[in-house]
Write an enzyme that holds these catalytic residues in place. Structure first.
Site, PDB file in Angstrom:
ATOM      1  N   CYS A  73      18.359  22.253  43.220  1.00  0.00           N
ATOM      2  CA  CYS A  73      17.672  22.278  44.500  1.00  0.00           C
ATOM      3  C   CYS A  73      16.187  21.899  44.559  1.00  0.00           C
ATOM      4  CB  CYS A  73      17.787  23.472  45.198  1.00  0.00           C
ATOM      5  SG  CYS A  73      17.334  23.416  46.849  1.00  0.00           S
ATOM      6  N   CYS A  79      11.941  28.362  48.344  1.00  0.00           N
ATOM      7  CA  CYS A  79      12.999  28.899  49.255  1.00  0.00           C
ATOM      8  C   CYS A  79      13.229  30.444  48.830  1.00  0.00           C
ATOM      9  CB  CYS A  79      14.255  28.297  49.362  1.00  0.00           C
ATOM     10  SG  CYS A  79      15.623  29.097  49.697  1.00  0.00           S
ATOM     11  N   CYS A  82      18.027  31.493  46.158  1.00  0.00           N
ATOM     12  CA  CYS A  82      18.733  31.387  45.058  1.00  0.00           C
ATOM     13  C   CYS A  82      17.801  31.817  43.746  1.00  0.00           C
ATOM     14  CB  CYS A  82      19.012  29.919  44.437  1.00  0.00           C
ATOM     15  SG  CYS A  82      20.510  29.175  45.589  1.00  0.00           S
ATOM     16  N   CYS A 165      21.135  23.107  52.373  1.00  0.00           N
ATOM     17  CA  CYS A 165      21.270  23.976  51.407  1.00  0.00           C
ATOM     18  C   CYS A 165      22.429  23.609  50.542  1.00  0.00           C
ATOM     19  CB  CYS A 165      21.377  25.383  51.944  1.00  0.00           C
ATOM     20  SG  CYS A 165      22.024  26.667  50.634  1.00  0.00           S
ATOM     21  N   GLN A 289      33.942  37.506  54.311  1.00  0.00           N
ATOM     22  CA  GLN A 289      33.252  37.203  53.098  1.00  0.00           C
ATOM     23  C   GLN A 289      32.885  35.735  53.053  1.00  0.00           C
ATOM     24  OE1 GLN A 289      32.789  38.892  50.562  1.00  0.00           O
ATOM     25  NE2 GLN A 289      33.936  40.911  50.941  1.00  0.00           N
ATOM     26  N   TYR A 318      35.825  50.657  55.851  1.00  0.00           N
ATOM     27  CA  TYR A 318      35.018  49.475  56.033  1.00  0.00           C
ATOM     28  C   TYR A 318      35.810  48.123  55.887  1.00  0.00           C
ATOM     29  CZ  TYR A 318      32.139  53.371  53.971  1.00  0.00           C
ATOM     30  OH  TYR A 318      31.283  54.557  53.906  1.00  0.00           O
ATOM     31  N   GLU A 339      36.554  50.628  60.810  1.00  0.00           N
ATOM     32  CA  GLU A 339      35.594  49.991  60.684  1.00  0.00           C
ATOM     33  C   GLU A 339      34.526  50.243  62.146  1.00  0.00           C
ATOM     34  OE1 GLU A 339      34.096  46.936  59.116  1.00  0.00           O
ATOM     35  OE2 GLU A 339      32.761  47.012  61.055  1.00  0.00           O
ATOM     36  N   ASP A 387      35.377  49.279  50.779  1.00  0.00           N
ATOM     37  CA  ASP A 387      34.428  48.124  50.844  1.00  0.00           C
ATOM     38  C   ASP A 387      33.432  48.437  51.494  1.00  0.00           C
ATOM     39  OD1 ASP A 387      33.559  45.608  50.328  1.00  0.00           O
ATOM     40  OD2 ASP A 387      34.894  44.496  51.232  1.00  0.00           O
ATOM     41  N   CYS A 414      29.339  45.564  46.898  1.00  0.00           N
ATOM     42  CA  CYS A 414      28.252  44.268  46.468  1.00  0.00           C
ATOM     43  C   CYS A 414      26.954  44.828  46.061  1.00  0.00           C
ATOM     44  CB  CYS A 414      28.269  43.540  47.898  1.00  0.00           C
ATOM     45  SG  CYS A 414      27.755  44.772  49.202  1.00  0.00           S
TER      46      CYS A 414
HETATM   47  N1  SAH Z   1      36.403  44.758  53.626  1.00  0.00           N
HETATM   48  C1  SAH Z   1      35.892  43.633  54.487  1.00  0.00           C
HETATM   49  C2  SAH Z   1      34.386  44.053  55.042  1.00  0.00           C
HETATM   50  C3  SAH Z   1      33.303  44.467  54.087  1.00  0.00           C
HETATM   51  S1  SAH Z   1      31.565  44.547  54.601  1.00  0.00           S
HETATM   52  C4  SAH Z   1      36.158  42.270  53.954  1.00  0.00           C
HETATM   53  O1  SAH Z   1      36.371  42.096  52.766  1.00  0.00           O
HETATM   54  O2  SAH Z   1      35.928  41.399  54.584  1.00  0.00           O
HETATM   55  C5  SAH Z   1      31.484  45.992  55.190  1.00  0.00           C
HETATM   56  C6  SAH Z   1      31.842  46.507  56.473  1.00  0.00           C
HETATM   57  O3  SAH Z   1      31.413  47.857  56.579  1.00  0.00           O
HETATM   58  C7  SAH Z   1      31.126  45.656  57.597  1.00  0.00           C
HETATM   59  O4  SAH Z   1      32.217  45.080  58.411  1.00  0.00           O
HETATM   60  C8  SAH Z   1      30.551  46.712  58.449  1.00  0.00           C
HETATM   61  O5  SAH Z   1      30.469  46.535  59.888  1.00  0.00           O
HETATM   62  C9  SAH Z   1      31.099  47.793  58.139  1.00  0.00           C
HETATM   63  N2  SAH Z   1      30.429  49.372  58.189  1.00  0.00           N
HETATM   64  C10 SAH Z   1      29.189  49.573  57.903  1.00  0.00           C
HETATM   65  N3  SAH Z   1      28.845  50.946  57.843  1.00  0.00           N
HETATM   66  C11 SAH Z   1      30.063  51.373  58.422  1.00  0.00           C
HETATM   67  C12 SAH Z   1      30.489  52.862  58.601  1.00  0.00           C
HETATM   68  N4  SAH Z   1      29.683  53.635  58.467  1.00  0.00           N
HETATM   69  N5  SAH Z   1      31.560  53.037  58.908  1.00  0.00           N
HETATM   70  C13 SAH Z   1      32.509  51.788  59.146  1.00  0.00           C
HETATM   71  N6  SAH Z   1      32.318  50.917  58.720  1.00  0.00           N
HETATM   72  C14 SAH Z   1      31.143  50.420  58.521  1.00  0.00           C
END
Ligand code: SAH
Length: 460
Positions: A73, A79, A82, A165, A289, A318, A339, A387, A414
């Site tokens: 790039c 930027c 990356c 990008c 994602q 989550y 969520e 997650d 992550c």
């Molecule tokens: N498992 C999903 C999203 C993961 S990202 C996937 O793979 O697509 C993390 C998620 O956690 C987000 O959607 C965010 O809104 C949620 N989140 C953040 N804090 C939270 C909390 N305290 N309780 C519940 N969800 C939450």
């Protein structure tokens, strides 16, 4: 050793910091060096000295990292998005693998032999460019007042013009160029952060990888857009692949991109994508994602680690738009999803309906509060997927999780630092890490995704 500003040192870069800078150490004193890569031996000049660390500028690379390559790039340095583009892809993968391992050993206190045993090789991409299905472009005014878009130069709000990008889809450039052209033609002003004047703040483009559906979100300071109909018509005529256009209103002085209010100016206000044989609805604000190719591999690993047999009660914590829970629902007796984000929960409910899944229920709640309630009511889980966002889970969540007695926990993370912090709590509570794999969801950046499976060894 006394460290002072402007002194020059030779240092070997060993790691990458939170903002993509190289980190080297001299007698335990950390130097953060912009544009340096792990493996570089470099002469650096200290620019800011603190008690235990200093910032430094790269003066000369004495011995380049064996993985150094010419970035593809042209604006990669300005930027900063990356952070490791100057590292070959193979070396990027090796770096990420060792980062996860090192975190588990050094911060987590796990035995190195045990970690070597449970770690599988990192899952990289065959073709690591143009993987993102979502692009967010800030708009601003150039010196002569014409609208520009691109990206913020590292740590500033100065826009470096660039509509292409290399991590994003090729369509982005065509759509953004049309938007810029029509803003000039219809005299729609870009937002000026300094004065608060102007209309267009950001443009988001989300693309369904499998479906090809495209959503364009115009983030404006006002719901009223001059020449809106002409503008929309021109955009749609030139880009028939756009299936919906959303106007989102953000009139606050904030660094948040999206405002509360929004409406569909064209189409249904959301797009759909397919993942692991299911259809998912994606709204402007819901989490989805960003790398669909790797997401299938990530979810595949999560399912493998969960060892579902069809009889289990499962929680997807989550859960975002419900992706993991829905995929698990095919192999489990019943699934709960929790969520916090209301739009994501609404999408999750719709997604389950659309895919005719009847053994899943979604709850809009804080994951910790939800699990505590579940534990207090004597609820039991067999498998827990979690997650969480980068900040990780919470002690309250993990304590309550253990009370519901899952035999297996699959932690998708992550952020290796918070993953390790949370794993330590689970290990103290009687769980044992069984397998771990890193999945490269974000090639060329320093972000690292990992999945860990844990099994219960003893009852808490
Ligand atoms: N498992 C999903 C999203 C993961 S990202 C996937 O793979 O697509 C993390 C998620 O956690 C987000 O959607 C965010 O809104 C949620 N989140 C953040 N804090 C939270 C909390 N305290 N309780 C519940 N969800 C939450």
């Amino acid at each position: 050793m006394g460290f002072e500003k402007n002194q020059i040192y030779t240092v070997t870069i060993e790691d990458i910091g939170a903002e993509g800078e190289g980190i080297g150490k001299i007698e335990g004193f950390s130097l953060f060096v912009k544009d340096a890569l792990p493996g570089d031996v470099a002469k650096v000049k200290l620019t800011k000295v603190r008690k235990n660390y200093a910032f430094a500028r790269l003066e000369e690379i004495i011995k380049p990292s064996p993985g150094r390559v010419e970035p593809c790039c042209p604006v990669s340095r300005q930027c900063g998005g990356c952070q490791i583009q100057a590292l070959s892809y193979g070396k990027q993968l090796a770096f990420k693998q060792s980062k996860v391992e090192n975190n588990l050993v050094r911060i987590g206190g796990f035995e190195p032999e045990m970690i070597r045993e449970i770690m599988e090789p990192i899952i990289g991409m065959e073709s690591p460019w143009r993987y993102r299905n979502k692009a967010q472009y800030p708009f601003g005014c150039s010196k002569d007042g014409t609208p520009v878009t691109g990206f913020y130069a590292g740590r500033t709000h100065v826009i470096i013009p660039n509509t292409d990008c290399l991590l994003g889809a090729r369509e982005n450039k065509r759509i953004l160029d049309t938007i810029l052209k029509h803003m000039r033609q219809y005299q729609v002003a870009a937002y000026d952060e300094g004065t608060g004047q102007g209309l267009v703040r950001h443009v988001l483009v989300r693309i369904g990888h499998a479906t090809g559906q495209i959503m364009v979100v115009l983030v404006l300071t006002s719901p009223v857009m001059p020449s809106k109909n002409n503008f929309m018509k021109a955009l749609r005529e030139l880009h028939p692949e756009i299936t919906t256009i959303v106007i989102n209103v953000n009139d606050r002085d904030t660094s948040m991109i999206l405002g509360e209010k929004e409406y569909a100016a064209y189409g249904r206000g959301y797009i759909e994508d397919e993942l692991c044989g299911m259809t998912f609805r994606i709204s402007p604000k819901s989490f989805y994602q960003v790398n669909p190719v790797q997401t299938e591999k990530l979810y595949g690993k999560a399912m493998e680690y969960a060892c579902l047999t069809g009889v289990e009660t499962v929680l997807d914590a989550y859960c975002g738009t419900g992706t993991i829970g829905m995929i698990a629902s095919r192999h489990a007796a019943s699934v709960l999803g929790v969520e916090l984000n209301r739009d994501a929960v609404r999408d999750a409910v719709n997604n389950a309906k659309q895919n005719q899944i009847s053994n899943i229920r979604f709850y809009e709640n804080d994951a910790g509060d939800f699990l505590l309630e579940l534990a207090q009511q004597g609820g039991k889980l067999d498998v827990l997927f979690l997650d969480p966002p980068r900040s990780g889970s919470s002690e309250a969540f993990l304590n309550a999780a253990v009370r519901t007695g899952p035999g297996r926990i699959v932690y998708i993370s992550c952020q290796p630092e918070t993953l390790v912090r949370d794993l330590r709590i689970l290990v103290r509570k009687g769980y044992k890490a069984e397998k771990c794999v890193a999945v490269d969801m974000f090639p060329y950046t320093d972000s690292i995704e990992a999945v860990v499976s844990l099994v219960r060894e003893k009852r808490a």
